[in-house]
Design a protein around this motif. Structure first.
Motif, mmCIF file in Angstrom:
data_model
loop_
_atom_site.group_PDB
_atom_site.id
_atom_site.type_symbol
_atom_site.label_atom_id
_atom_site.label_comp_id
_atom_site.label_asym_id
_atom_site.label_seq_id
_atom_site.Cartn_x
_atom_site.Cartn_y
_atom_site.Cartn_z
ATOM 1 N N TYR A 161 0.822 -1.203 0.000
ATOM 2 C CA TYR A 161 0.000 0.000 0.000
ATOM 3 C C TYR A 161 0.864 1.264 0.000
ATOM 4 O O TYR A 161 0.424 2.316 -0.424
ATOM 5 N N GLU A 162 2.087 1.134 0.514
ATOM 6 C CA GLU A 162 2.900 2.314 0.797
ATOM 7 C C GLU A 162 4.068 2.514 -0.156
ATOM 8 O O GLU A 162 4.812 3.484 -0.032
ATOM 9 N N ILE A 163 4.241 1.609 -1.115
ATOM 10 C CA ILE A 163 5.425 1.645 -1.968
ATOM 11 C C ILE A 163 5.511 2.939 -2.780
ATOM 12 O O ILE A 163 4.507 3.460 -3.274
ATOM 13 N N MET A 164 6.738 3.442 -2.916
ATOM 14 C CA MET A 164 6.987 4.648 -3.694
ATOM 15 C C MET A 164 6.976 4.347 -5.185
ATOM 16 O O MET A 164 7.086 3.198 -5.612
ATOM 17 N N ASP A 165 6.891 5.401 -5.987
ATOM 18 C CA ASP A 165 6.958 5.247 -7.440
ATOM 19 C C ASP A 165 8.311 4.652 -7.823
ATOM 20 O O ASP A 165 9.359 5.155 -7.394
#
Length: 283
Positions: free
Chosen positions: A58-62
């Protein structure tokens, strides 16, 4: 055999720049970042690995921004999407992102691609789940045209544009390697059709048997492809010297180990353990 690492970067994890430096200092070949634009609260598709999704999904960066950050502070480390969900990305915009990152990194980008498993996530991007594989092929074919032609055009069922101009072109010629992720046999066939390599996961090989590597190479020959032009990169490989030696024995080009979305105090000991395995393997 090359060794790389894959990580879900979040605001609470070790960040791309220090991790990139740490990997390069220890002689690792590459850093990979997965992609999820979001995770819908609904769930039509079961998570392939089983169980519930961990918070980093849910929190992964681009991935492109994270990889560019790592590339900016390293000189030899390759940076790759592991994998980019092209079925959720506009091909014209993505073509420019890929070529820009390849230029800024000095030709160190690896374009890992995949077609996704999360039906809700994919449909939120306007993609019909059942047509995602053909859509992915057309988008990759269109991006190849953009990277390699002065005035590219593409006319398919899902991707359609007339002649245009787009620069920069990628640093690597004709373009960064397109490494297709997914299981056997379907993703293997896609890799043979339009890829420059294949990414299976170690747990899939454990389930299906290492023999599928030979089957993949036989399929490539039957399709008129030289297996040497389709190297295999195995992801989520455990920290087992025996497993690494087996991968090396059967001609795997690259293995990639997974890092948790944790801070330096948790990550650096893992890197040191893998650096020792690498030393023993190089022996």
């Amino acid at each position: 055999m090359k060794i790389g690492a894959v990580m879900f970067f979040t605001t609470d994890s070790m960040q791309p720049a220090p991790l990139g430096r740490a990997l390069e200092e220890r002689g690792f070949e590459s850093l990979w970042v997965p992609e999820h634009t979001h995770i819908p609260s609904s769930r039509k598709s079961a998570y392939p690995a089983g169980g519930g999704l961990i918070r980093p999904y849910y929190e992964i960066m681009d991935p492109f921004l994270a990889l560019n950050t790592a590339a900016a502070v390293t000189s030899e480390l390759k940076v790759g999407t592991g994998i980019a969900l092209v079925i959720q990305r506009d091909p014209i915009v993505t073509a420019k992102m890929v070529s820009t990152l390849d230029q800024l990194s000095g030709g160190r980008f690896l374009f890992g691609v995949g077609n996704g498993w999360n039906q809700d996530e994919i449909e939120n991007h306007g993609t019909v789940f059942k047509t995602r594989h053909k859509l992915a092929r057309e988008r990759i074919e269109a991006m190849k045209a953009i990277w390699t032609q002065e005035e590219p055009e593409y006319h398919g069922e899902f991707v359609n544009f007339d002649k245009m101009k787009q620069w920069p072109k990628p640093r690597q010629a004709p373009h960064p390697p397109i490494i297709v992720g997914g299981g056997f046999p379907h993703a293997a066939r896609r890799a043979i059709r339009y890829g420059d390599g294949w990414i299976p996961r170690d747990d899939w090989l454990e389930r299906d048997g290492m023999g599928i590597i030979d089957q993949f190479r036989a399929m490539a020959k039957e399709a008129g492809r030289d297996p040497a032009t389709l190297p295999v990169s195995i992801f989520r490989v455990p920290d087992s010297l025996e497993r690494l030696r087996l991968c090396e024995k059967i001609g795997i080009d690259r293995i990639v180990f997974s890092l948790p979305a944790e801070k330096e105090d948790k990550i650096l000991p893992i890197l040191d353990r893998w650096a020792e395995l690498k030393r023993q393997l190089d022996g």
